[in-house]
Design a protein around this motif. Structure first.
Motif, PDB file in Angstrom:
ATOM      1  N   ARG A 199      42.735 -97.757 -30.325  1.00  0.00           N
ATOM      2  CA  ARG A 199      43.517 -98.509 -29.352  1.00  0.00           C
ATOM      3  C   ARG A 199      43.747 -97.684 -28.085  1.00  0.00           C
ATOM      4  NH1 ARG A 199      47.665 -98.934 -32.152  1.00  0.00           N
ATOM      5  NH2 ARG A 199      46.976-100.776 -33.318  1.00  0.00           N
ATOM      6  N   ARG A 200      44.038 -96.405 -28.251  1.00  0.00           N
ATOM      7  CA  ARG A 200      44.301 -95.563 -27.080  1.00  0.00           C
ATOM      8  C   ARG A 200      43.056 -95.419 -26.213  1.00  0.00           C
ATOM      9  NH1 ARG A 200      47.060 -89.620 -27.144  1.00  0.00           N
ATOM     10  NH2 ARG A 200      48.886 -90.953 -27.525  1.00  0.00           N
ATOM     11  N   LEU A 201      41.912 -95.168 -26.815  1.00  0.00           N
ATOM     12  CA  LEU A 201      40.695 -95.000 -26.034  1.00  0.00           C
ATOM     13  C   LEU A 201      40.274 -96.312 -25.366  1.00  0.00           C
ATOM     14  CD1 LEU A 201      38.629 -92.680 -28.397  1.00  0.00           C
ATOM     15  CD2 LEU A 201      39.851 -92.056 -26.306  1.00  0.00           C
ATOM     16  N   ARG A 202      40.492 -97.422 -26.043  1.00  0.00           N
ATOM     17  CA  ARG A 202      40.160 -98.707 -25.444  1.00  0.00           C
ATOM     18  C   ARG A 202      41.054 -98.998 -24.242  1.00  0.00           C
ATOM     19  NH1 ARG A 202      41.484-102.221 -29.482  1.00  0.00           N
ATOM     20  NH2 ARG A 202      43.541-102.450 -28.522  1.00  0.00           N
ATOM     21  N   ASP A 203      42.354 -98.744 -24.380  1.00  0.00           N
ATOM     22  CA  ASP A 203      43.274 -98.979 -23.261  1.00  0.00           C
ATOM     23  C   ASP A 203      43.000 -98.025 -22.111  1.00  0.00           C
ATOM     24  OD1 ASP A 203      44.411-100.909 -24.839  1.00  0.00           O
ATOM     25  OD2 ASP A 203      46.136 -99.699 -25.440  1.00  0.00           O
ATOM     26  N   ALA A 204      42.641 -96.791 -22.426  1.00  0.00           N
ATOM     27  CA  ALA A 204      42.365 -95.817 -21.375  1.00  0.00           C
ATOM     28  C   ALA A 204      41.111 -96.187 -20.590  1.00  0.00           C
ATOM     29  CB  ALA A 204      42.220 -94.423 -21.986  1.00  0.00           C
ATOM     30  N   ALA A 205      40.101 -96.718 -21.282  1.00  0.00           N
ATOM     31  CA  ALA A 205      38.847 -97.059 -20.599  1.00  0.00           C
ATOM     32  C   ALA A 205      39.031 -98.183 -19.594  1.00  0.00           C
ATOM     33  CB  ALA A 205      37.790 -97.445 -21.629  1.00  0.00           C
ATOM     34  N   ARG A 206      40.036 -99.026 -19.796  1.00  0.00           N
ATOM     35  CA  ARG A 206      40.273-100.134 -18.877  1.00  0.00           C
ATOM     36  C   ARG A 206      40.895 -99.682 -17.566  1.00  0.00           C
ATOM     37  NH1 ARG A 206      42.976-104.249 -23.339  1.00  0.00           N
ATOM     38  NH2 ARG A 206      41.042-104.767 -24.450  1.00  0.00           N
ATOM     39  N   GLN A 207      41.469 -98.494 -17.536  1.00  0.00           N
ATOM     40  CA  GLN A 207      42.133 -97.989 -16.336  1.00  0.00           C
ATOM     41  C   GLN A 207      41.152 -97.127 -15.562  1.00  0.00           C
ATOM     42  OE1 GLN A 207      45.048 -99.223 -15.651  1.00  0.00           O
ATOM     43  NE2 GLN A 207      45.141-100.269 -17.637  1.00  0.00           N
ATOM     44  N   ALA A 208      40.466 -97.757 -14.598  1.00  0.00           N
ATOM     45  CA  ALA A 208      39.372 -97.084 -13.899  1.00  0.00           C
ATOM     46  C   ALA A 208      39.839 -96.195 -12.758  1.00  0.00           C
ATOM     47  CB  ALA A 208      38.379 -98.126 -13.378  1.00  0.00           C
ATOM     48  N   TRP A 209      41.147 -96.087 -12.525  1.00  0.00           N
ATOM     49  CA  TRP A 209      41.608 -95.165 -11.488  1.00  0.00           C
ATOM     50  C   TRP A 209      41.295 -93.722 -11.869  1.00  0.00           C
ATOM     51  CZ3 TRP A 209      44.526 -95.946  -6.861  1.00  0.00           C
ATOM     52  CH2 TRP A 209      44.782 -97.271  -6.546  1.00  0.00           C
ATOM     53  N   CYS A 210      41.313 -93.411 -13.137  1.00  0.00           N
ATOM     54  CA  CYS A 210      41.039 -92.060 -13.626  1.00  0.00           C
ATOM     55  C   CYS A 210      39.703 -92.044 -14.370  1.00  0.00           C
ATOM     56  CB  CYS A 210      42.146 -91.574 -14.563  1.00  0.00           C
ATOM     57  SG  CYS A 210      43.798 -91.586 -13.843  1.00  0.00           S
ATOM     58  N   VAL A 211      39.126 -90.856 -14.470  1.00  0.00           N
ATOM     59  CA  VAL A 211      37.935 -90.635 -15.286  1.00  0.00           C
ATOM     60  C   VAL A 211      38.404 -90.028 -16.609  1.00  0.00           C
ATOM     61  CG1 VAL A 211      35.694 -89.528 -15.436  1.00  0.00           C
ATOM     62  CG2 VAL A 211      36.583 -90.241 -13.206  1.00  0.00           C
ATOM     63  N   HIS A 212      38.073 -90.695 -17.707  1.00  0.00           N
ATOM     64  CA  HIS A 212      38.518 -90.247 -19.019  1.00  0.00           C
ATOM     65  C   HIS A 212      37.379 -89.516 -19.716  1.00  0.00           C
ATOM     66  CE1 HIS A 212      42.361 -92.521 -19.088  1.00  0.00           C
ATOM     67  NE2 HIS A 212      41.703 -93.312 -18.252  1.00  0.00           N
ATOM     68  N   VAL A 213      37.696 -88.306 -20.192  1.00  0.00           N
ATOM     69  CA  VAL A 213      36.732 -87.440 -20.855  1.00  0.00           C
ATOM     70  C   VAL A 213      37.219 -87.167 -22.279  1.00  0.00           C
ATOM     71  CG1 VAL A 213      35.540 -85.219 -20.812  1.00  0.00           C
ATOM     72  CG2 VAL A 213      36.131 -86.361 -18.665  1.00  0.00           C
ATOM     73  N   VAL A 214      36.327 -87.386 -23.249  1.00  0.00           N
ATOM     74  CA  VAL A 214      36.635 -87.092 -24.657  1.00  0.00           C
ATOM     75  C   VAL A 214      35.890 -85.818 -25.023  1.00  0.00           C
ATOM     76  CG1 VAL A 214      36.552 -87.911 -27.025  1.00  0.00           C
ATOM     77  CG2 VAL A 214      36.964 -89.534 -25.163  1.00  0.00           C
ATOM     78  N   VAL A 215      36.624 -84.796 -25.444  1.00  0.00           N
ATOM     79  CA  VAL A 215      36.062 -83.495 -25.803  1.00  0.00           C
ATOM     80  C   VAL A 215      36.281 -83.273 -27.288  1.00  0.00           C
ATOM     81  CG1 VAL A 215      36.099 -81.016 -25.365  1.00  0.00           C
ATOM     82  CG2 VAL A 215      36.529 -82.621 -23.486  1.00  0.00           C
ATOM     83  N   HIS A 216      35.221 -82.853 -27.978  1.00  0.00           N
ATOM     84  CA  HIS A 216      35.348 -82.538 -29.407  1.00  0.00           C
ATOM     85  C   HIS A 216      35.315 -81.027 -29.600  1.00  0.00           C
ATOM     86  CE1 HIS A 216      33.562 -81.800 -33.509  1.00  0.00           C
ATOM     87  NE2 HIS A 216      34.679 -82.471 -33.771  1.00  0.00           N
ATOM     88  N   GLU A 217      36.271 -80.544 -30.344  1.00  0.00           N
ATOM     89  CA  GLU A 217      36.339 -79.115 -30.668  1.00  0.00           C
ATOM     90  C   GLU A 217      35.442 -78.842 -31.874  1.00  0.00           C
ATOM     91  OE1 GLU A 217      41.042 -78.582 -29.338  1.00  0.00           O
ATOM     92  OE2 GLU A 217      40.451 -78.634 -31.462  1.00  0.00           O
ATOM     93  N   ALA A 218      34.405 -78.040 -31.658  1.00  0.00           N
ATOM     94  CA  ALA A 218      33.526 -77.708 -32.782  1.00  0.00           C
ATOM     95  C   ALA A 218      34.245 -76.873 -33.822  1.00  0.00           C
ATOM     96  CB  ALA A 218      32.285 -76.977 -32.276  1.00  0.00           C
ATOM     97  N   MET A 219      35.160 -76.067 -33.371  1.00  0.00           N
ATOM     98  CA  MET A 219      35.997 -75.262 -34.258  1.00  0.00           C
ATOM     99  C   MET A 219      37.357 -75.109 -33.600  1.00  0.00           C
ATOM    100  SD  MET A 219      34.283 -71.511 -33.616  1.00  0.00           S
ATOM    101  CE  MET A 219      32.667 -72.137 -34.085  1.00  0.00           C
ATOM    102  N   THR A 220      38.319 -74.696 -34.383  1.00  0.00           N
ATOM    103  CA  THR A 220      39.665 -74.556 -33.835  1.00  0.00           C
ATOM    104  C   THR A 220      39.658 -73.491 -32.734  1.00  0.00           C
ATOM    105  OG1 THR A 220      40.610 -75.153 -35.947  1.00  0.00           O
ATOM    106  CG2 THR A 220      42.053 -74.078 -34.370  1.00  0.00           C
ATOM    107  N   PRO A 221      40.019 -73.853 -31.503  1.00  0.00           N
ATOM    108  CA  PRO A 221      39.930 -72.890 -30.395  1.00  0.00           C
ATOM    109  C   PRO A 221      41.075 -71.886 -30.442  1.00  0.00           C
ATOM    110  CG  PRO A 221      40.819 -74.960 -29.606  1.00  0.00           C
ATOM    111  CD  PRO A 221      40.486 -75.177 -31.053  1.00  0.00           C
ATOM    112  N   ASP A 222      40.864 -70.807 -29.689  1.00  0.00           N
ATOM    113  CA  ASP A 222      41.927 -69.817 -29.557  1.00  0.00           C
ATOM    114  C   ASP A 222      42.877 -70.257 -28.452  1.00  0.00           C
ATOM    115  OD1 ASP A 222      40.478 -69.413 -27.283  1.00  0.00           O
ATOM    116  OD2 ASP A 222      39.765 -67.408 -27.808  1.00  0.00           O
TER     117      ASP A 222
END
Length: 400
Positions: free
Chosen positions: A151-174
């Motif tokens: 639901r969050r990603l769908r609602d965010a995609a509808r708001q085109a004023w901002c560019v939404h980036v989804v980042v996946h952490e391959a491992m837990t970052p420091d």
């Protein structure tokens, strides 16, 4: 999602636009202080607070020269946020004399304090305007619940004023990897990007949530959410990054994807077209040269209107004089000399109606029954002639 943007105006390359929400009680005071400070330091040439048609709105204008030479005009509008959480929504549009350069300062930091307070008395200005919990300058962890994530990603995609980036952490970052990537982006992109962060164990769930949007995030990579509506030639694979190293280094591939995305002929988001029209049509912060050119345009416009009125007046006067002359001549001519009015010519419709009437009369005459002949009358009338001869002879005998 829509798959066509043909009915929408595209974003000009000279435009910088952003939208957010301020959570404090008096955002206009924060804007005034920031603009005053930048004017004193020479970062901006001037600013103004023109009156708005709606008394609930607050409007601020500012102008500066990006890179020391390129004139930029910007307009920020504050609107009371009617929903929850409470606050003020802000819309900021800035237009330059040439295509926007991401190395130029972010217009948001010229209207809002760059450091900002988190959630103090003054509130924070970097909240997403419609999706609760999202921030422009922070890492936004995706929810653990799959349906809530979707639901969050769908609602965010509808708001085109901002560019939404989804980042996946391959491992837990420091500690360095947990910092937002926005701080490593060029200034012109920094406040137009919302970063969504997926934990290592959320890869399958996040790709399930992105399925409806037609994109997929690689393991340890990133993907940009497509705009709504998407351009006809949009390809999500061009905005997918295989690797994003969360070690504090500059994400060069992600920056390249963001720049490519920003250069697309994307449609103007809802409300941006009106904000851009206000900037262009209702701009009040004019320089002396601009004010002089504006007055010259007004003088030329008024002169053209006056000339058109004069021509119209002369034509009206000429027509009136001709009418008076014709009326005077008509009064001097005797009635017998006037042309007699001819009867109006029959129209084709009337002629056709008259023809149909005569046809009906002819058919009626043909169908009328004839009187029957006498019983002793022959068809050729011989019996009638014989009777007439006998009557003549009888009359002769009687006379003798």
């Amino acid at each position: 999602m829509s798959n066509s943007a043909s009915d929408h105006a595209t974003i000009p390359q000279t435009l910088w636009a952003a939208r957010g929400r301020h959570t404090g009680p008096a955002p206009e005071e924060a804007v005034r202080r920031t603009l005053r400070r930048h004017k004193n330091s020479g970062d901006i040439d001037d600013f103004a607070e023109p009156p708005a048609e709606d008394p609930d709105l607050r409007v601020f204008e500012a102008r500066w020269r990006a890179g020391g030479t390129v004139a930029v005009r910007a307009r920020l509008t504050l609107v009371p946020h009617q929903g929850r959480p409470q606050g003020h929504e802000w819309r900021l549009v800035a237009e330059a004399e040439r295509p926007w350069d991401d190395a130029w300062p972010s217009p948001a930091t010229l209207f809002w304090p760059e450091g900002g307070s988190d959630e103090g008395e003054d509130g924070a200005w970097d909240h997403h305007p419609t999706v609760p919990g999202l921030r422009l300058r922070q890492v936004n962890a995706l929810p653990d619940d799959d349906k809530e994530m979707r639901r969050r990603l769908r609602d965010a995609a509808r708001q085109a004023w901002c560019v939404h980036v989804v980042v996946h952490e391959a491992m837990t970052p420091d500690e360095r990897g947990r910092l937002p990537l926005a701080r490593l982006l060029p200034p012109g992109l920094r406040h137009r990007v919302v970063e969504h962060r997926a934990a290592p164990q959320q890869l399958r769930a996040v790709n399930w949530a992105l399925k409806d949007l037609g994109v997929e995030v690689p393991r340890g990579g990133a993907v940009l959410l497509p705009p709504d509506p998407a351009p006809e030639d949009y390809d999500g694979r061009e905005h997918s990054v295989r690797n994003v190293f969360l070690d504090g280094s500059e994400p060069a591939e992600l920056i390249a994807a963001l720049r490519h995305f920003a250069a697309l002929p994307r449609p103007l988001p809802q409300g941006a077209e009106e904000a851009l029209a206000d900037l262009r049509d209702n701009w009040t912060l004019l320089t002396l040269q601009e004010e002089l050119e504006r007055q010259r345009r007004l003088v030329a416009m008024y002169a053209e209107a006056l000339e058109a009125m004069t021509r119209s007046r002369d034509l009206y006067k000429q027509a009136a004089e001709q009418a008076l002359e014709a009326l005077a001549a008509y009064r001097d001519v005797p009635v017998s000399a006037l042309p007699q009015q001819r009867p109006a010519a029959r129209t084709p419709g009337a002629l056709q109606q008259l023809t149909r009437t005569f046809e009906k009369l002819r058919l009626t005459a043909r169908g009328r029954p004839q009187p029957e002949p006498a019983a002793d009358a022959s068809p050729n009338g011989t019996a009638r002639e014989t009777d007439a001869a006998e009557d003549t002879e009888g009359a002769g005998d009687r006379s003798s």
